[in-house]
Write a protein that holds these residues in place. Structure first.
Motif, PDB file in Angstrom:
ATOM      1  N   TYR A  73     -15.181  -2.697 -21.700  1.00  0.00           N
ATOM      2  CA  TYR A  73     -15.312  -2.461 -20.266  1.00  0.00           C
ATOM      3  C   TYR A  73     -16.767  -2.128 -19.965  1.00  0.00           C
ATOM      4  N   ARG A  74     -17.306  -2.783 -18.955  1.00  0.00           N
ATOM      5  CA  ARG A  74     -18.689  -2.581 -18.529  1.00  0.00           C
ATOM      6  C   ARG A  74     -18.669  -2.087 -17.075  1.00  0.00           C
ATOM      7  N   PRO A  75     -18.573  -0.765 -16.870  1.00  0.00           N
ATOM      8  CA  PRO A  75     -18.370  -0.227 -15.520  1.00  0.00           C
ATOM      9  C   PRO A  75     -19.513  -0.481 -14.541  1.00  0.00           C
ATOM     10  N   VAL A  76     -20.721  -0.676 -15.020  1.00  0.00           N
ATOM     11  CA  VAL A  76     -21.852  -0.903 -14.103  1.00  0.00           C
ATOM     12  C   VAL A  76     -22.249  -2.383 -14.061  1.00  0.00           C
ATOM     13  N   PHE A  77     -21.410  -3.254 -14.591  1.00  0.00           N
ATOM     14  CA  PHE A  77     -21.742  -4.675 -14.710  1.00  0.00           C
ATOM     15  C   PHE A  77     -22.163  -5.294 -13.377  1.00  0.00           C
ATOM     16  N   TRP A  78     -21.473  -4.971 -12.305  1.00  0.00           N
ATOM     17  CA  TRP A  78     -21.743  -5.612 -11.018  1.00  0.00           C
ATOM     18  C   TRP A  78     -22.799  -4.875 -10.195  1.00  0.00           C
ATOM     19  N   ASP A 121      -9.022   1.645 -28.451  1.00  0.00           N
ATOM     20  CA  ASP A 121      -8.540   0.405 -27.841  1.00  0.00           C
ATOM     21  C   ASP A 121      -9.455  -0.051 -26.697  1.00  0.00           C
ATOM     22  N   LEU A 122     -10.524   0.740 -26.442  1.00  0.00           N
ATOM     23  CA  LEU A 122     -11.472   0.369 -25.392  1.00  0.00           C
ATOM     24  C   LEU A 122     -12.855   0.915 -25.731  1.00  0.00           C
ATOM     25  N   GLU A 123     -13.859   0.052 -25.593  1.00  0.00           N
ATOM     26  CA  GLU A 123     -15.249   0.510 -25.691  1.00  0.00           C
ATOM     27  C   GLU A 123     -15.882   0.327 -24.319  1.00  0.00           C
ATOM     28  N   ILE A 124     -16.772   1.228 -23.966  1.00  0.00           N
ATOM     29  CA  ILE A 124     -17.434   1.182 -22.662  1.00  0.00           C
ATOM     30  C   ILE A 124     -18.915   0.935 -22.914  1.00  0.00           C
ATOM     31  N   ILE A 125     -19.443  -0.112 -22.269  1.00  0.00           N
ATOM     32  CA  ILE A 125     -20.816  -0.553 -22.511  1.00  0.00           C
ATOM     33  C   ILE A 125     -21.579  -0.563 -21.188  1.00  0.00           C
ATOM     34  N   GLY A 126     -22.800  -0.051 -21.187  1.00  0.00           N
ATOM     35  CA  GLY A 126     -23.620   0.023 -19.978  1.00  0.00           C
ATOM     36  C   GLY A 126     -24.513  -1.191 -19.782  1.00  0.00           C
ATOM     37  N   VAL A 127     -23.920  -2.342 -19.541  1.00  0.00           N
ATOM     38  CA  VAL A 127     -24.684  -3.573 -19.307  1.00  0.00           C
ATOM     39  C   VAL A 127     -24.505  -3.991 -17.856  1.00  0.00           C
ATOM     40  N   ARG A 128     -25.632  -4.292 -17.202  1.00  0.00           N
ATOM     41  CA  ARG A 128     -25.580  -4.802 -15.824  1.00  0.00           C
ATOM     42  C   ARG A 128     -25.963  -6.280 -15.810  1.00  0.00           C
ATOM     43  N   LYS A 129     -25.245  -7.076 -15.036  1.00  0.00           N
ATOM     44  CA  LYS A 129     -25.557  -8.495 -14.906  1.00  0.00           C
ATOM     45  C   LYS A 129     -26.965  -8.690 -14.342  1.00  0.00           C
ATOM     46  N   ALA A 130     -27.367  -7.792 -13.431  1.00  0.00           N
ATOM     47  CA  ALA A 130     -28.681  -7.903 -12.785  1.00  0.00           C
ATOM     48  C   ALA A 130     -29.840  -7.680 -13.759  1.00  0.00           C
ATOM     49  N   GLU A 131     -29.557  -7.135 -14.951  1.00  0.00           N
ATOM     50  CA  GLU A 131     -30.616  -6.915 -15.936  1.00  0.00           C
ATOM     51  C   GLU A 131     -31.202  -8.241 -16.403  1.00  0.00           C
ATOM     52  N   GLY A 132     -30.379  -9.274 -16.409  1.00  0.00           N
ATOM     53  CA  GLY A 132     -30.833 -10.550 -16.949  1.00  0.00           C
ATOM     54  C   GLY A 132     -30.881 -10.494 -18.461  1.00  0.00           C
ATOM     55  N   GLY A 133     -31.402 -11.527 -19.055  1.00  0.00           N
ATOM     56  CA  GLY A 133     -31.530 -11.561 -20.504  1.00  0.00           C
ATOM     57  C   GLY A 133     -30.231 -11.922 -21.193  1.00  0.00           C
ATOM     58  N   ILE A 134     -30.311 -11.998 -22.495  1.00  0.00           N
ATOM     59  CA  ILE A 134     -29.189 -12.450 -23.311  1.00  0.00           C
ATOM     60  C   ILE A 134     -27.987 -11.526 -23.222  1.00  0.00           C
ATOM     61  N   ARG A 135     -28.225 -10.211 -23.126  1.00  0.00           N
ATOM     62  CA  ARG A 135     -27.091  -9.280 -23.072  1.00  0.00           C
ATOM     63  C   ARG A 135     -26.218  -9.535 -21.862  1.00  0.00           C
ATOM     64  N   ALA A 189     -26.152 -12.184 -19.965  1.00  0.00           N
ATOM     65  CA  ALA A 189     -25.661 -13.568 -19.935  1.00  0.00           C
ATOM     66  C   ALA A 189     -24.484 -13.764 -20.890  1.00  0.00           C
ATOM     67  N   SER A 190     -24.294 -12.839 -21.809  1.00  0.00           N
ATOM     68  CA  SER A 190     -23.196 -12.946 -22.777  1.00  0.00           C
ATOM     69  C   SER A 190     -21.839 -12.677 -22.136  1.00  0.00           C
ATOM     70  N   TYR A 191     -21.830 -12.058 -20.964  1.00  0.00           N
ATOM     71  CA  TYR A 191     -20.587 -11.664 -20.326  1.00  0.00           C
ATOM     72  C   TYR A 191     -20.464 -12.313 -18.959  1.00  0.00           C
ATOM     73  N   LYS A 192     -19.222 -12.642 -18.588  1.00  0.00           N
ATOM     74  CA  LYS A 192     -18.961 -13.244 -17.277  1.00  0.00           C
ATOM     75  C   LYS A 192     -18.360 -12.247 -16.300  1.00  0.00           C
ATOM     76  N   THR A 193     -17.802 -11.175 -16.828  1.00  0.00           N
ATOM     77  CA  THR A 193     -17.145 -10.193 -15.987  1.00  0.00           C
ATOM     78  C   THR A 193     -17.284  -8.799 -16.618  1.00  0.00           C
ATOM     79  N   CYS A 194     -16.726  -7.797 -15.950  1.00  0.00           N
ATOM     80  CA  CYS A 194     -16.863  -6.423 -16.431  1.00  0.00           C
ATOM     81  C   CYS A 194     -15.834  -6.052 -17.499  1.00  0.00           C
ATOM     82  N   PHE A 195     -14.910  -6.941 -17.815  1.00  0.00           N
ATOM     83  CA  PHE A 195     -13.871  -6.628 -18.787  1.00  0.00           C
ATOM     84  C   PHE A 195     -13.655  -7.800 -19.729  1.00  0.00           C
TER      85      PHE A 195
END
Length: 160
Positions: free
Chosen positions: A66-71, A33-47, A49-55
């Motif tokens: 859930y993207r725990p390191v997003f911010w 019921d939950l996947e955890i993905i290691g995407v950071r907003k600071a990385e830039g790029g399409i990945r 930019a595809s997300y607005k928040t960590c959840f």
């Protein structure tokens, strides 16, 4: 490309079949019921930019994301690495790569630079990439030369 189409098969399905579909199958298999993905907003790029928040809630995917390191900023990342003594791959520490993905991916806009680094540091890996994607690299090289020539012609015509 229309005037000189490639004479080899081209597909952007590598990511779909090597990463995305297997992940979806695991989600289904384990009824996750939950996947955890290691995407950071600071990385830039399409990945990022595809997300607005960590959840994200996703009814179509069957589980939320859930993207725990997003911010995490670059300085947050550096502080974490120092605090925990993170040792990075030689790809970053010795070879000078800023990002890594699938080795020699022809869709990487910096594939030419990456191949030169691979050739220097990992000659067997370079040979493998050439054997798999060599036709694509040659075609891309010719296309980029064509682009450069067309830019030069346009500039000459503009200045005339």
């Amino acid at each position: 490309m229309m005037a000189n189409p490639p004479d080899f098969k081209i597909s952007n399905k590598c990511c779909e079949y090597a990463k995305k579909k297997p992940a979806k199958l695991l989600i289904q298999e384990y009824d996750a019921d939950l996947e955890i993905i290691g995407v950071r907003k600071a990385e830039g790029g399409i990945r990022s930019a595809s997300y607005k928040t960590c959840f994200s809630e996703s009814k179509s995917k069957g589980c939320n994301s859930y993207r725990p390191v997003f911010w995490y900023t670059d300085s947050d990342k550096k502080a974490y690495e120092e605090f925990y003594g993170i040792q990075h791959s030689r790809c970053y520490t010795e070879y000078g790569l800023k990002r890594t993905g699938c080795v020699g991916c022809p869709y990487n806009p910096k594939v030419t630079e990456e191949l030169e680094i691979i050739r220097k540091h990992e000659p067997k890996l370079y040979t493998a990439a050439q054997n798999i994607f060599g036709d694509s690299y040659a075609y891309t090289h010719k296309y980029r030369a064509f682009q450069k020539m067309m830019k030069k012609k346009t500039k000459e015509n503009t200045n005339a």
